[in-house]
Design a protein around this motif. Sequence first.
Motif, PDB file in Angstrom:
ATOM      1  N   ILE A  86       7.644   6.800  11.788  1.00 14.62           N
ATOM      2  CA  ILE A  86       7.362   7.317  10.602  1.00 14.62           C
ATOM      3  C   ILE A  86       7.481   6.214   9.507  1.00 14.62           C
ATOM      4  N   SER A  87       8.405   5.253   9.699  1.00 12.66           N
ATOM      5  CA  SER A  87       8.428   4.303   8.884  1.00 12.66           C
ATOM      6  C   SER A  87       7.378   3.389   8.706  1.00 12.66           C
ATOM      7  N   ARG A  88       6.455   3.074   9.763  1.00 11.55           N
ATOM      8  CA  ARG A  88       5.080   2.478   9.655  1.00 11.55           C
ATOM      9  C   ARG A  88       4.245   3.102   8.796  1.00 11.55           C
ATOM     10  N   ASN A  89       4.223   4.493   9.186  1.00  8.33           N
ATOM     11  CA  ASN A  89       3.104   5.544   8.354  1.00  8.33           C
ATOM     12  C   ASN A  89       3.446   5.472   6.848  1.00  8.33           C
ATOM     13  N   ARG A  90       4.892   5.522   6.708  1.00 10.33           N
ATOM     14  CA  ARG A  90       5.149   5.776   5.195  1.00 10.33           C
ATOM     15  C   ARG A  90       4.880   4.272   4.587  1.00 10.33           C
ATOM     16  N   LEU A  91       5.072   3.198   5.465  1.00 13.09           N
ATOM     17  CA  LEU A  91       4.762   1.867   4.666  1.00 13.09           C
ATOM     18  C   LEU A  91       3.368   1.710   4.714  1.00 13.09           C
ATOM     19  N   ARG A  92       2.296   2.164   5.342  1.00 16.64           N
ATOM     20  CA  ARG A  92       1.008   2.207   5.298  1.00 16.64           C
ATOM     21  C   ARG A  92       0.668   2.897   3.759  1.00 16.64           C
ATOM     22  N   ARG A  93       1.264   4.193   3.736  1.00 13.69           N
ATOM     23  CA  ARG A  93       1.014   4.979   2.582  1.00 13.69           C
ATOM     24  C   ARG A  93       1.441   4.121   1.292  1.00 13.69           C
ATOM     25  N   TYR A  94       2.409   3.519   1.354  1.00 11.79           N
ATOM     26  CA  TYR A  94       2.940   2.589   0.247  1.00 11.79           C
ATOM     27  C   TYR A  94       1.901   1.578  -0.311  1.00 11.79           C
ATOM     28  N   LEU A  95       1.406   1.096   0.911  1.00 16.42           N
ATOM     29  CA  LEU A  95       0.653  -0.115   0.460  1.00 16.42           C
ATOM     30  C   LEU A  95      -0.739   0.260   0.271  1.00 16.42           C
TER      31      LEU A  95
ATOM     32  N   MET B 222      -1.177   3.004  -1.734  1.00 15.10           N
ATOM     33  CA  MET B 222      -0.854   3.492  -2.805  1.00 15.10           C
ATOM     34  C   MET B 222      -0.752   2.210  -3.829  1.00 15.10           C
ATOM     35  N   LEU B 223      -0.188   1.190  -3.346  1.00 15.98           N
ATOM     36  CA  LEU B 223      -0.324  -0.158  -4.205  1.00 15.98           C
ATOM     37  C   LEU B 223      -1.459  -0.430  -4.550  1.00 15.98           C
ATOM     38  N   LEU B 224      -2.070  -0.780  -3.604  1.00 21.02           N
ATOM     39  CA  LEU B 224      -3.561  -1.338  -3.453  1.00 21.02           C
ATOM     40  C   LEU B 224      -4.493  -0.294  -4.396  1.00 21.02           C
ATOM     41  N   LEU B 225      -4.250   0.801  -4.266  1.00 21.21           N
ATOM     42  CA  LEU B 225      -5.037   1.843  -5.281  1.00 21.21           C
ATOM     43  C   LEU B 225      -4.785   1.471  -6.959  1.00 21.21           C
ATOM     44  N   LEU B 226      -3.395   1.479  -7.037  1.00 19.83           N
ATOM     45  CA  LEU B 226      -2.871   1.160  -8.431  1.00 19.83           C
ATOM     46  C   LEU B 226      -3.366   0.037  -8.878  1.00 19.83           C
ATOM     47  N   LEU B 227      -3.471  -0.994  -8.021  1.00 21.66           N
ATOM     48  CA  LEU B 227      -4.051  -2.447  -8.284  1.00 21.66           C
ATOM     49  C   LEU B 227      -5.271  -2.541  -8.618  1.00 21.66           C
ATOM     50  N   PHE B 228      -6.146  -1.775  -7.957  1.00 22.66           N
ATOM     51  CA  PHE B 228      -7.415  -1.474  -8.100  1.00 22.66           C
ATOM     52  C   PHE B 228      -7.695  -0.877  -9.454  1.00 22.66           C
ATOM     53  N   LEU B 229      -6.906   0.485  -9.955  1.00 22.27           N
ATOM     54  CA  LEU B 229      -7.377   0.893 -11.060  1.00 22.27           C
ATOM     55  C   LEU B 229      -6.695   0.043 -12.115  1.00 22.27           C
ATOM     56  N   ALA B 230      -5.777  -0.787 -11.958  1.00 26.25           N
ATOM     57  CA  ALA B 230      -5.157  -1.308 -13.058  1.00 26.25           C
ATOM     58  C   ALA B 230      -6.117  -2.424 -13.399  1.00 26.25           C
ATOM     59  N   VAL B 231      -6.867  -2.844 -12.704  1.00 25.11           N
ATOM     60  CA  VAL B 231      -8.044  -3.915 -12.926  1.00 25.11           C
ATOM     61  C   VAL B 231      -9.176  -3.581 -13.396  1.00 25.11           C
ATOM     62  N   GLU B 232      -9.744  -2.182 -12.629  1.00 20.50           N
ATOM     63  CA  GLU B 232     -11.152  -1.464 -13.035  1.00 20.50           C
ATOM     64  C   GLU B 232     -11.154  -0.778 -14.326  1.00 20.50           C
ATOM     65  N   LEU B 233      -9.886  -0.117 -14.367  1.00 21.45           N
ATOM     66  CA  LEU B 233     -10.072   0.995 -15.586  1.00 21.45           C
ATOM     67  C   LEU B 233     -10.165   0.050 -16.894  1.00 21.45           C
TER      68      LEU B 233
END
Length: 195
Positions: free
Chosen positions: A4-13, A15-26
């Motif tokens: 569960i912790s690994r799955n949660r960590l993957r989701r957080y990572l 989400m972080l990548l998506l936020l970084l992507f949006l912060a650059v591309e938008l």
Amino acid sequence: MLLISRNRLRRYLLMLLLLLFLAVELPIIAAGQMTKPEPSDVIIVLGAKLIDSKPSTMLRLRLDEAIRLFKADYAPTIIVSGAKGRDEEISEASAMKNYLIDQGIDPRQILIEDQSYNTYQNLIYSQAIMKQHGMENAIIVSNASHIRRSLVLASNLKLHATGSAAPMTDNLYLTVKQYLREGAAMVSVLLLPPT
């Protein structure tokens, strides 16, 4: 529990990548839609790939935008900027000048900058031409995906400029590719500014 912790960590990572992507591309997308030119001393058209000795679709769209601005009296002069690439028959600037002349622009109102191989050089060498001609401000013309980085680099060079975004091609694959490429280039500019 560990799974569960690994799955949660993957989701957080993710989400972080998506936020970084949006912060650059938008901001890149927004600049392409919202940037407005102001009347200036000169229009600088940034170079792009040639097909044989003719402008590619992306470059033709830039040149057509420069013609529109020129005919609307935004500036009395156009600088075309770009060297001869390894796979090109003539310099990008020469091909651009030929295109503009074919579209009815007086050659005396076109200045050539044919030493640059990237956006930073396009701007720094065009700025030198502006200084030689007593020009103080410019409109930078490039495609929508490229206008934000161009304006950031101009600001870094203390080049007083507004932008005018030419449209992207109708090819969805090429458009997505250009935006992703610009995202990476923008990160590079922000983390490692050219010297």
